[in-house]
Design a protein around this motif. Structure first.
Motif, mmCIF file in Angstrom:
data_model
loop_
_atom_site.group_PDB
_atom_site.id
_atom_site.type_symbol
_atom_site.label_atom_id
_atom_site.label_comp_id
_atom_site.label_asym_id
_atom_site.label_seq_id
_atom_site.Cartn_x
_atom_site.Cartn_y
_atom_site.Cartn_z
ATOM 1 N N ALA A 93 0.712 -1.173 -0.148
ATOM 2 C CA ALA A 93 -0.089 -0.076 -0.130
ATOM 3 C C ALA A 93 0.785 1.228 0.012
ATOM 4 C CB ALA A 93 -1.150 -0.030 1.055
ATOM 5 N N MET A 94 0.218 2.441 -0.398
ATOM 6 C CA MET A 94 0.888 3.515 -0.337
ATOM 7 C C MET A 94 0.430 4.809 0.128
ATOM 8 S SD MET A 94 2.319 5.662 -3.781
ATOM 9 C CE MET A 94 0.621 5.964 -4.508
ATOM 10 N N VAL A 95 1.081 5.634 1.000
ATOM 11 C CA VAL A 95 0.516 6.746 1.351
ATOM 12 C C VAL A 95 1.326 7.938 0.578
ATOM 13 C CG1 VAL A 95 0.738 8.426 3.388
ATOM 14 C CG2 VAL A 95 -0.170 6.331 3.833
ATOM 15 N N ALA A 96 0.754 8.862 0.100
ATOM 16 C CA ALA A 96 1.379 10.052 -0.675
ATOM 17 C C ALA A 96 0.884 11.376 -0.440
ATOM 18 C CB ALA A 96 1.299 9.376 -1.968
ATOM 19 N N LYS A 97 1.702 12.170 -0.875
ATOM 20 C CA LYS A 97 1.650 13.780 -1.097
ATOM 21 C C LYS A 97 1.740 14.325 -2.298
ATOM 22 C CE LYS A 97 1.408 14.650 3.992
ATOM 23 N NZ LYS A 97 2.019 15.512 5.174
ATOM 24 N N GLY A 98 1.016 15.087 -2.867
ATOM 25 C CA GLY A 98 1.183 15.806 -4.051
ATOM 26 C C GLY A 98 0.402 16.585 -4.550
ATOM 27 N N SER A 99 -0.011 16.693 -5.877
ATOM 28 C CA SER A 99 -1.017 17.701 -6.606
ATOM 29 C C SER A 99 -1.170 16.832 -7.648
ATOM 30 C CB SER A 99 -0.462 19.133 -6.834
ATOM 31 O OG SER A 99 0.951 18.750 -7.770
ATOM 32 N N ALA A 100 -2.453 17.608 -8.670
ATOM 33 C CA ALA A 100 -3.048 16.772 -9.752
ATOM 34 C C ALA A 100 -3.422 18.005 -10.708
ATOM 35 C CB ALA A 100 -3.930 15.991 -9.436
ATOM 36 N N ASP A 101 -3.501 17.915 -12.005
ATOM 37 C CA ASP A 101 -4.173 18.728 -13.051
ATOM 38 C C ASP A 101 -5.081 17.792 -13.699
ATOM 39 O OD1 ASP A 101 -2.654 21.345 -13.011
ATOM 40 O OD2 ASP A 101 -0.867 20.156 -13.469
ATOM 41 N N LEU A 102 -6.497 18.443 -13.612
ATOM 42 C CA LEU A 102 -7.494 17.390 -14.297
ATOM 43 C C LEU A 102 -7.812 18.000 -15.684
ATOM 44 C CD1 LEU A 102 -7.746 16.314 -11.415
ATOM 45 C CD2 LEU A 102 -10.153 16.600 -11.613
ATOM 46 N N LEU A 103 -6.937 19.028 -16.077
ATOM 47 C CA LEU A 103 -7.338 19.524 -17.494
ATOM 48 C C LEU A 103 -6.100 19.526 -18.222
ATOM 49 C CD1 LEU A 103 -9.394 20.884 -19.153
ATOM 50 C CD2 LEU A 103 -8.618 23.069 -18.213
ATOM 51 N N LEU A 104 -5.914 18.714 -19.365
ATOM 52 C CA LEU A 104 -4.790 18.415 -19.941
ATOM 53 C C LEU A 104 -5.188 18.788 -21.276
ATOM 54 C CD1 LEU A 104 -3.373 15.057 -18.574
ATOM 55 C CD2 LEU A 104 -2.908 17.398 -17.926
ATOM 56 N N PRO A 105 -5.019 20.216 -21.843
ATOM 57 C CA PRO A 105 -5.226 20.543 -23.078
ATOM 58 C C PRO A 105 -5.077 19.567 -24.471
ATOM 59 C CG PRO A 105 -4.421 22.324 -21.875
ATOM 60 C CD PRO A 105 -3.998 21.026 -21.206
ATOM 61 N N HIS A 106 -3.963 18.945 -24.348
ATOM 62 C CA HIS A 106 -3.192 17.926 -25.278
ATOM 63 C C HIS A 106 -4.250 16.396 -25.296
ATOM 64 C CE1 HIS A 106 -0.705 17.049 -21.746
ATOM 65 N NE2 HIS A 106 -0.370 15.986 -22.321
ATOM 66 N N ARG A 107 -4.724 16.280 -24.107
ATOM 67 C CA ARG A 107 -5.647 14.917 -23.567
ATOM 68 C C ARG A 107 -6.815 15.240 -23.210
ATOM 69 N NH1 ARG A 107 -2.302 10.816 -20.559
ATOM 70 N NH2 ARG A 107 -4.028 9.336 -21.652
ATOM 71 N N PRO A 108 -7.774 15.758 -23.895
ATOM 72 C CA PRO A 108 -9.022 16.187 -23.201
ATOM 73 C C PRO A 108 -9.892 14.937 -23.044
ATOM 74 C CG PRO A 108 -9.039 16.321 -25.558
ATOM 75 C CD PRO A 108 -7.638 16.289 -25.441
ATOM 76 N N SER A 109 -10.838 15.020 -22.105
ATOM 77 C CA SER A 109 -11.735 13.995 -21.778
ATOM 78 C C SER A 109 -12.450 13.712 -22.946
ATOM 79 C CB SER A 109 -12.867 14.426 -20.471
ATOM 80 O OG SER A 109 -12.142 14.633 -19.475
ATOM 81 N N ARG A 110 -12.846 12.505 -23.439
ATOM 82 C CA ARG A 110 -13.630 12.311 -24.656
ATOM 83 C C ARG A 110 -14.091 10.840 -24.392
ATOM 84 N NH1 ARG A 110 -10.476 8.926 -27.829
ATOM 85 N NH2 ARG A 110 -8.329 8.032 -26.842
ATOM 86 N N ALA A 111 -15.358 10.588 -25.379
ATOM 87 C CA ALA A 111 -15.991 9.383 -25.378
ATOM 88 C C ALA A 111 -15.081 8.356 -26.308
ATOM 89 C CB ALA A 111 -17.340 9.499 -26.155
ATOM 90 N N ILE A 112 -14.704 7.307 -25.939
ATOM 91 C CA ILE A 112 -13.786 6.358 -26.620
ATOM 92 C C ILE A 112 -14.945 5.226 -27.425
ATOM 93 C CG2 ILE A 112 -11.836 6.748 -25.090
ATOM 94 C CD1 ILE A 112 -12.769 4.062 -23.934
ATOM 95 N N ALA A 113 -16.124 5.175 -27.043
ATOM 96 C CA ALA A 113 -16.871 4.122 -27.807
ATOM 97 C C ALA A 113 -18.175 4.152 -27.263
ATOM 98 C CB ALA A 113 -16.342 2.996 -27.959
ATOM 99 N N PRO A 114 -19.113 4.131 -28.245
ATOM 100 C CA PRO A 114 -20.499 3.570 -27.665
ATOM 101 C C PRO A 114 -20.633 2.325 -26.999
ATOM 102 C CG PRO A 114 -20.492 3.656 -29.903
ATOM 103 C CD PRO A 114 -19.498 4.021 -29.575
ATOM 104 N N HIS A 115 -21.322 2.230 -26.023
ATOM 105 C CA HIS A 115 -21.451 0.796 -25.251
ATOM 106 C C HIS A 115 -22.632 0.125 -26.170
ATOM 107 C CE1 HIS A 115 -21.604 -2.611 -22.565
ATOM 108 N NE2 HIS A 115 -23.061 -2.042 -22.361
ATOM 109 N N ARG A 116 -22.215 -1.230 -26.499
ATOM 110 C CA ARG A 116 -23.007 -2.034 -27.234
ATOM 111 C C ARG A 116 -23.039 -3.529 -26.506
ATOM 112 N NH1 ARG A 116 -19.550 0.211 -31.479
ATOM 113 N NH2 ARG A 116 -20.632 1.569 -32.573
ATOM 114 N N ASP A 117 -24.307 -3.970 -26.596
ATOM 115 C CA ASP A 117 -24.704 -5.265 -26.298
ATOM 116 C C ASP A 117 -24.620 -5.992 -27.586
ATOM 117 O OD1 ASP A 117 -27.100 -3.887 -23.779
ATOM 118 O OD2 ASP A 117 -25.078 -4.582 -23.477
ATOM 119 N N ASN A 118 -24.214 -7.634 -27.263
ATOM 120 C CA ASN A 118 -24.270 -8.368 -28.254
ATOM 121 C C ASN A 118 -25.721 -8.879 -28.443
ATOM 122 O OD1 ASN A 118 -21.340 -8.423 -28.446
ATOM 123 N ND2 ASN A 118 -21.186 -10.250 -26.918
#
Length: 274
Positions: free
Chosen positions: A249-274
């Motif tokens: 296990a790990m305990v950590a301290k740090g920071s984060a960026d949730l907005l990456l202009p070069h890697r935006p949030s996106r849909a990768i595929a519609p979900h399909r049932d067989n």
């Protein structure tokens, strides 16, 4: 009459105008203290919770993470706590293949990031009362509850400095595997059937300044409908996942960026049932 402006970001209730943006469009989390407890589970037990075309990765890895988020830019410096559960997966789509972690569920104790994450990114966030972590005699612990009933307890003990190899592995995600994924499912009006149904990815960048390695433990409760009418099925499903191998296990301290202009949030595929 109210009309939506093209290019603006809206959330319900949209008729009050676009969603306010932080100065310089920053979604930086400046102060994060986290606890991470990973373990290997049974492949078939995990696979039943993965929508197609996701598959269990080579190792059936489950990661439980607590984060105390403080000084969050888009919350004007306010913060909140979260506990998330993710699984190592492979996305085998028609156009691309991604390795990363699929978010099974995230509990948070503030509505604002819950709503934004669910609506805009497809992250399965729900509410819980999450205690600030405590440190007693070097042992770290936290817990979550809802409707006055405990969901889980989480602790890490016997902390030590990481070895150079551990610092390399735990300090950053594996090459090409930093693809967090979720399922953006919004039901149709009335609650039955699908309204929005798509798999998503929402990259971010985490920087760790301090890391300690220890022995982790997560204790899930078994709940009834009366104790937690909206979440008991989720908690009980996680409690039923077998722990085959406990990992450091790990305990950590740090920071984060949730907005990456070069890697935006996106849909990768519609979900399909067989």
């Amino acid at each position: 009459m109210f009309k939506l402006e093209p290019g603006k970001r809206y959330m319900m209730p949209a008729h009050f105008g676009p969603r306010p943006s932080p100065p310089k469009s920053s979604f930086r989390y400046n102060d994060i203290t986290s606890m991470t407890v990973p373990f290997l589970t049974d492949r078939d037990s995990l696979a039943q919770y993965l929508p197609e075309p996701l598959e269990v990765a080579d190792n059936a890895l489950i990661t439980v993470t607590y984060a105390c988020n403080r000084n969050v830019d888009f919350l004007a410096g306010h913060g909140y706590n979260m506990i998330g559960v993710s699984a190592a997966v492979v996305f085998n789509g028609e156009q691309e293949r991604l390795e990363g972690n699929y978010t099974l569920v995230i509990w948070e104790n503030l509505a604002d990031p819950i709503l934004i994450g669910r609506e805009a990114q497809g992250i399965p966030k729900i509410y819980a009362d999450i205690q600030d972590h405590s440190v007693i005699a070097g042992d770290w612990s936290t817990s979550a509850s809802h409707f006055g009933h405990k969901i889980m307890d989480m602790s890490i003990s016997d902390l030590r400095a990481p070895t150079p190899d551990e610092a390399e592995v735990y300090g950053k995600p594996g090459e090409g595997k930093d693809n967090p994924m979720g399922w953006r499912f919004l039901p149709a009006i009335g609650g039955c059937g699908q309204g929005v149904d798509e798999l998503t990815t929402f990259p971010s960048k985490t920087t760790l300044s301090e890391i300690w390695i220890g022995q982790g433990k997560v204790d899930w409760q078994h709940l009834t409908w009366e104790q937690n009418p909206t979440q008991h099925h989720i908690v009980n499903a996680l409690a039923a996942l077998p722990v085959l191998v406990e990992l450091p296990a790990m305990v950590a301290k740090g920071s984060a960026d949730l907005l990456l202009p070069h890697r935006p949030s996106r849909a990768i595929a519609p979900h399909r049932d067989n």
